[in-house]
Design a protein around this motif. Structure first.
Motif, mmCIF file in Angstrom:
data_model
loop_
_atom_site.group_PDB
_atom_site.id
_atom_site.type_symbol
_atom_site.label_atom_id
_atom_site.label_comp_id
_atom_site.label_asym_id
_atom_site.label_seq_id
_atom_site.Cartn_x
_atom_site.Cartn_y
_atom_site.Cartn_z
ATOM 1 N N CYS A 1 9.176 40.644 37.733
ATOM 2 C CA CYS A 1 10.192 39.636 38.075
ATOM 3 C C CYS A 1 9.722 38.719 39.195
ATOM 4 N N ARG A 2 9.889 39.177 40.431
ATOM 5 C CA ARG A 2 9.640 38.319 41.591
ATOM 6 C C ARG A 2 8.185 37.917 41.773
ATOM 7 N N SER A 3 7.284 38.889 41.815
ATOM 8 C CA SER A 3 5.890 38.524 42.111
ATOM 9 C C SER A 3 5.257 37.665 41.019
ATOM 10 N N PRO A 4 5.521 37.908 39.728
ATOM 11 C CA PRO A 4 4.940 36.980 38.751
ATOM 12 C C PRO A 4 5.575 35.587 38.828
ATOM 13 N N PRO B 1 5.155 42.852 29.989
ATOM 14 C CA PRO B 1 5.206 41.408 30.203
ATOM 15 C C PRO B 1 6.231 41.064 31.282
ATOM 16 N N ILE B 2 6.288 39.809 31.623
ATOM 17 C CA ILE B 2 7.293 39.338 32.567
ATOM 18 C C ILE B 2 8.685 39.592 31.980
ATOM 19 N N ASP B 3 9.650 39.866 32.833
ATOM 20 C CA ASP B 3 11.030 40.094 32.402
ATOM 21 C C ASP B 3 11.528 38.868 31.627
ATOM 22 N N PRO B 4 12.223 39.066 30.505
ATOM 23 C CA PRO B 4 12.688 37.932 29.705
ATOM 24 C C PRO B 4 13.553 36.933 30.482
ATOM 25 N N LEU B 5 14.372 37.414 31.411
ATOM 26 C CA LEU B 5 15.188 36.481 32.199
ATOM 27 C C LEU B 5 14.328 35.676 33.165
ATOM 28 N N ALA B 6 13.307 36.289 33.725
ATOM 29 C CA ALA B 6 12.377 35.554 34.587
ATOM 30 C C ALA B 6 11.645 34.488 33.774
ATOM 31 N N GLN B 7 11.225 34.850 32.576
ATOM 32 C CA GLN B 7 10.557 33.885 31.694
ATOM 33 C C GLN B 7 11.487 32.725 31.355
ATOM 34 N N ARG B 8 12.732 33.031 31.067
ATOM 35 C CA ARG B 8 13.709 31.994 30.734
ATOM 36 C C ARG B 8 13.886 31.015 31.904
ATOM 37 N N GLY C 1 5.461 32.195 31.971
ATOM 38 C CA GLY C 1 4.861 33.462 32.376
ATOM 39 C C GLY C 1 4.455 34.294 31.182
ATOM 40 N N THR C 2 4.308 33.675 30.031
ATOM 41 C CA THR C 2 4.026 34.424 28.806
ATOM 42 C C THR C 2 2.697 35.171 28.849
ATOM 43 N N GLU C 3 1.762 34.736 29.672
ATOM 44 C CA GLU C 3 0.455 35.398 29.758
ATOM 45 C C GLU C 3 0.462 36.577 30.723
ATOM 46 N N HIS C 4 1.538 36.740 31.476
ATOM 47 C CA HIS C 4 1.570 37.774 32.523
ATOM 48 C C HIS C 4 1.599 39.187 31.939
ATOM 49 N N VAL C 5 0.809 40.063 32.567
ATOM 50 C CA VAL C 5 0.811 41.488 32.272
ATOM 51 C C VAL C 5 0.878 42.214 33.625
ATOM 52 N N ALA C 6 1.891 43.069 33.786
ATOM 53 C CA ALA C 6 2.092 43.766 35.056
ATOM 54 C C ALA C 6 0.914 44.676 35.382
ATOM 55 N N ARG C 7 0.589 44.725 36.675
ATOM 56 C CA ARG C 7 -0.500 45.607 37.120
ATOM 57 C C ARG C 7 -0.153 46.218 38.468
ATOM 58 N N SER D 1 15.509 38.855 47.265
ATOM 59 C CA SER D 1 16.213 39.989 46.655
ATOM 60 C C SER D 1 15.690 40.254 45.247
ATOM 61 N N ASP D 2 15.748 41.513 44.846
ATOM 62 C CA ASP D 2 15.267 41.925 43.531
ATOM 63 C C ASP D 2 16.307 41.597 42.460
ATOM 64 N N PRO D 3 15.954 40.740 41.493
ATOM 65 C CA PRO D 3 16.902 40.400 40.434
ATOM 66 C C PRO D 3 16.870 41.372 39.248
ATOM 67 N N TYR D 4 15.942 42.337 39.277
ATOM 68 C CA TYR D 4 15.759 43.232 38.130
ATOM 69 C C TYR D 4 17.077 43.889 37.716
ATOM 70 N N GLY D 5 17.372 43.804 36.418
ATOM 71 C CA GLY D 5 18.573 44.427 35.870
ATOM 72 C C GLY D 5 19.845 43.639 36.130
ATOM 73 N N LYS D 6 19.706 42.464 36.700
ATOM 74 C CA LYS D 6 20.884 41.657 37.021
ATOM 75 C C LYS D 6 20.991 40.491 36.034
ATOM 76 N N THR D 7 21.900 39.584 36.287
ATOM 77 C CA THR D 7 22.201 38.492 35.366
ATOM 78 C C THR D 7 21.300 37.276 35.593
#
Length: 154
Positions: A23-26, A56-63, A72-78, A126-132
């Motif tokens: 989410c945030r870092s990518p 991959p990047i979270d779909p909401l982050a990509q949106r 962020g379609t090329e992103h792969v978490a590491r 703030s971490d948006p993971y799992g939020k709207t």
């Protein structure tokens, strides 16, 4: 030169760190790269302290990125490593607790590790993971402003 002031000639590699690296870092990686002109003069990367490796990047982050003309379609978490931290000229974290975790992995990184929001009163993202989607949009706005601030200081 005062501590914490850099020139582009000094910075060749920036590492941005959050928890899961989806989410945030990518988003920050992509946005900061965009603010720096997207060229090869500075390499901007991201990683996570407890990365969801291979995801991959979270779909909401990509949106949110797409709504702002980025992708962020090329992103792969590491997973972040001491070697990644060691080769970075500048390490940016989303929250203060991330700074502590980075310093635990690589104590010698203290002088080059800062909050993404350093120039905004050491503001955390703030971490948006799992939020709207609106929460992701707010995170993007914060990251965009902070990336602009870093560009002005590099």
């Amino acid at each position: 030169m005062p501590a914490g002031v850099y020139t582009r000639a000094m910075i060749e590699r920036i590492l941005i760190v959050c928890v899961g690296n989806i989410c945030r870092s990518p988003m920050a990686e992509i946005v900061l790269r965009h603010h720096l002109g997207g060229g090869d003069h500075v390499r901007v990367e991201s990683a996570g302290l407890a990365a969801l490796v291979g995801n991959p990047i979270d779909p909401l982050a990509q949106r949110v990125l797409e709504a702002n003309g980025l992708s962020g379609t090329e992103h792969v978490a590491r997973q972040v490593t001491a070697a990644m931290i060691g080769t970075a000229d500048l390490v940016l974290a989303m929250q203060k607790r991330h700074l502590d975790a980075i310093h635990a992995i690589s104590p010698q990184a203290r002088g080059k590790t800062f909050l993404m929001g350093r120039w905004s009163g050491n503001t955390e993202v703030s971490d948006p993971y799992g939020k709207t989607q609106p929460v992701f949009e707010a995170s993007y706005r914060d990251i965009d402003r902070m990336a602009h601030d870093w560009r002005m200081h590099l």
